[in-house]
Design an enzyme around this catalytic site. Structure first.
Site, PDB file in Angstrom:
ATOM      1  N   GLN A   1       3.231   9.913   0.812  1.00 28.19           N
ATOM      2  CA  GLN A   1       4.500   9.179   0.770  1.00 28.19           C
ATOM      3  C   GLN A   1       5.272   9.422  -0.525  1.00 28.19           C
ATOM      4  O   GLN A   1       6.421   9.011  -0.633  1.00 28.19           O
ATOM      5  CB  GLN A   1       4.253   7.683   0.961  1.00 28.19           C
ATOM      6  CG  GLN A   1       3.769   7.333   2.369  1.00 28.19           C
ATOM      7  CD  GLN A   1       3.585   5.854   2.548  1.00 28.19           C
ATOM      8  OE1 GLN A   1       2.553   5.294   2.161  1.00 28.19           O
ATOM      9  NE2 GLN A   1       4.583   5.192   3.121  1.00 28.19           N
TER      10      GLN A   1
ATOM     11  N   CYS B   1       6.563   0.288   7.532  1.00 28.02           N
ATOM     12  CA  CYS B   1       6.114   1.409   6.716  1.00 28.02           C
ATOM     13  C   CYS B   1       7.232   1.753   5.736  1.00 28.02           C
ATOM     14  O   CYS B   1       8.405   1.818   6.123  1.00 28.02           O
ATOM     15  CB  CYS B   1       5.801   2.613   7.600  1.00 28.02           C
ATOM     16  SG  CYS B   1       5.286   4.091   6.688  1.00 28.02           S
ATOM     17  N   LEU B   2       6.869   1.971   4.486  1.00 31.53           N
ATOM     18  CA  LEU B   2       7.878   2.301   3.480  1.00 31.53           C
ATOM     19  C   LEU B   2       8.576   3.630   3.783  1.00 31.53           C
ATOM     20  O   LEU B   2       9.672   3.869   3.268  1.00 31.53           O
ATOM     21  CB  LEU B   2       7.222   2.365   2.093  1.00 31.53           C
ATOM     22  CG  LEU B   2       6.584   1.063   1.605  1.00 31.53           C
ATOM     23  CD1 LEU B   2       5.966   1.264   0.232  1.00 31.53           C
ATOM     24  CD2 LEU B   2       7.590  -0.073   1.588  1.00 31.53           C
TER      25      LEU B   2
ATOM     26  N   GLY C   1       0.840  -1.189   0.000  1.00 31.18           N
ATOM     27  CA  GLY C   1       0.000   0.000   0.000  1.00 31.18           C
ATOM     28  C   GLY C   1       0.874   1.237   0.000  1.00 31.18           C
ATOM     29  O   GLY C   1       2.032   1.188   0.445  1.00 31.18           O
TER      30      GLY C   1
ATOM     31  N   HIS D   1      -2.372   7.395   7.122  1.00 30.62           N
ATOM     32  CA  HIS D   1      -1.378   8.250   6.480  1.00 30.62           C
ATOM     33  C   HIS D   1      -2.019   9.558   6.007  1.00 30.62           C
ATOM     34  O   HIS D   1      -1.400  10.632   6.090  1.00 30.62           O
ATOM     35  CB  HIS D   1      -0.770   7.542   5.263  1.00 30.62           C
ATOM     36  CG  HIS D   1       0.537   6.863   5.530  1.00 30.62           C
ATOM     37  ND1 HIS D   1       1.651   7.532   6.009  1.00 30.62           N
ATOM     38  CD2 HIS D   1       0.927   5.582   5.340  1.00 30.62           C
ATOM     39  CE1 HIS D   1       2.655   6.684   6.119  1.00 30.62           C
ATOM     40  NE2 HIS D   1       2.243   5.497   5.731  1.00 30.62           N
TER      41      HIS D   1
ATOM     42  N   HIS E   1      -3.719   1.406   7.904  1.00 33.32           N
ATOM     43  CA  HIS E   1      -2.401   2.038   7.788  1.00 33.32           C
ATOM     44  C   HIS E   1      -2.431   3.146   6.742  1.00 33.32           C
ATOM     45  O   HIS E   1      -1.965   4.268   6.995  1.00 33.32           O
ATOM     46  CB  HIS E   1      -1.374   0.961   7.430  1.00 33.32           C
ATOM     47  CG  HIS E   1       0.032   1.443   7.347  1.00 33.32           C
ATOM     48  ND1 HIS E   1       1.014   1.057   8.244  1.00 33.32           N
ATOM     49  CD2 HIS E   1       0.660   2.262   6.466  1.00 33.32           C
ATOM     50  CE1 HIS E   1       2.154   1.632   7.913  1.00 33.32           C
ATOM     51  NE2 HIS E   1       1.967   2.359   6.824  1.00 33.32           N
ATOM     52  N   GLU E   2      -2.982   2.851   5.558  1.00 33.33           N
ATOM     53  CA  GLU E   2      -2.965   3.834   4.467  1.00 33.33           C
ATOM     54  C   GLU E   2      -3.913   4.989   4.745  1.00 33.33           C
ATOM     55  O   GLU E   2      -3.576   6.158   4.487  1.00 33.33           O
ATOM     56  CB  GLU E   2      -3.308   3.161   3.135  1.00 33.33           C
ATOM     57  CG  GLU E   2      -2.360   2.051   2.735  1.00 33.33           C
ATOM     58  CD  GLU E   2      -0.892   2.440   2.790  1.00 33.33           C
ATOM     59  OE1 GLU E   2      -0.559   3.627   2.565  1.00 33.33           O
ATOM     60  OE2 GLU E   2      -0.060   1.562   3.086  1.00 33.33           O
TER      61      GLU E   2
END
Length: 228
Positions: free
Chosen positions: A83, A127-128, A78, A173, A169-170
């Site tokens: 991001q 997390c990226l 995701g 963000h 999570h997304e």
């Protein structure tokens, strides 16, 4: 004649709807560019994103394509628009759930509804934007997400388990909240320690994957851009 019992062919869901066939690489990922993923501490990650107000634009389509490519290069499931440095309420996903089914799509202006009666499940989460760090975090195991697609058509998603974790999570963000914000001081310190140890290797891998996919690799600074 052969018989097979108890086997189930995995299903692919595009925008929440089952489809007969879907390519291994999402079409958006083929079209897009690999962008730099913003890192913890950069203001765009810690500020609520803006609603998308105009649909069916080349700019929105390009953003979604680029997000899919960036997610694939980073081996993520995701990715939210902040991001890639864009403060709009958009996220993309390409997730295999606990049953082996694949879920692919994007949501614009998502509204998250967490089932507060669902079981709290603790699993390692990463997390990226904190490359290489995984820390245990409890999440509710059932959610729904409603929003629209890039054309303004309604999208409704239901999820449990790992898929639910991804959607939470997304969506968070887009509210300027990272998984890191849910951790206690020890967990935060552990995440940053892992990040410091793993970041260089993770970024090198992203570069290699971009080249393999015939994409121009994103350029990252030697030290985290967010300063943490």
């Amino acid at each position: 004649m052969g018989w097979s019992f108890g086997r189930r062919r995995p299903t692919t869901y595009l925008q929440g709807v089952a489809v007969e066939q879907y390519p291994a690489q999402a079409p958006e990922a083929r079209r897009g560019r690999a962008l730099r993923i913003t890192e913890i501490g950069e203001p765009v990650l810690h500020t609520p994103a803006r609603d998308v107000e105009t649909f069916s634009t080349p700019e929105l389509a390009r953003l979604i394509d680029d997000m899919f490519t960036t997610m694939e290069v980073a081996q993520g499931v995701g990715l939210a628009a902040p991001q890639v440095g864009v403060d709009l309420r958009v996220f993309v996903y390409d997730v295999t759930d606990d049953r082996g089914d694949r879920h692919v799509g994007h949501v614009v202006n998502p509204v998250l509804d967490i089932d507060t009666t669902a079981e709290l499940v603790t699993e390692d989460e990463g997390c990226l934007s904190v490359p290489g760090a995984y820390v245990p975090l409890a999440r509710r195991s059932a959610v729904s997400v409603r929003g629209v697609d890039q054309l303004g058509a309604p999208v409704q998603l239901e999820a449990t388990g790992f898929l639910a974790r991804c959607y939470i999570h997304e969506c968070q963000h887009l509210d300027g909240v990272l998984y890191w914000d849910h951790l206690d001081a020890d967990g935060q310190a552990d995440a940053l320690r892992q990040r410091d140890e793993e970041r260089a290797d993770i970024l090198a891998e992203r570069r290699e994957i971009a080249i393999e996919l015939d994409k121009r690799p994103a350029e990252y600074p030697d030290a985290p851009a967010g300063g943490r």
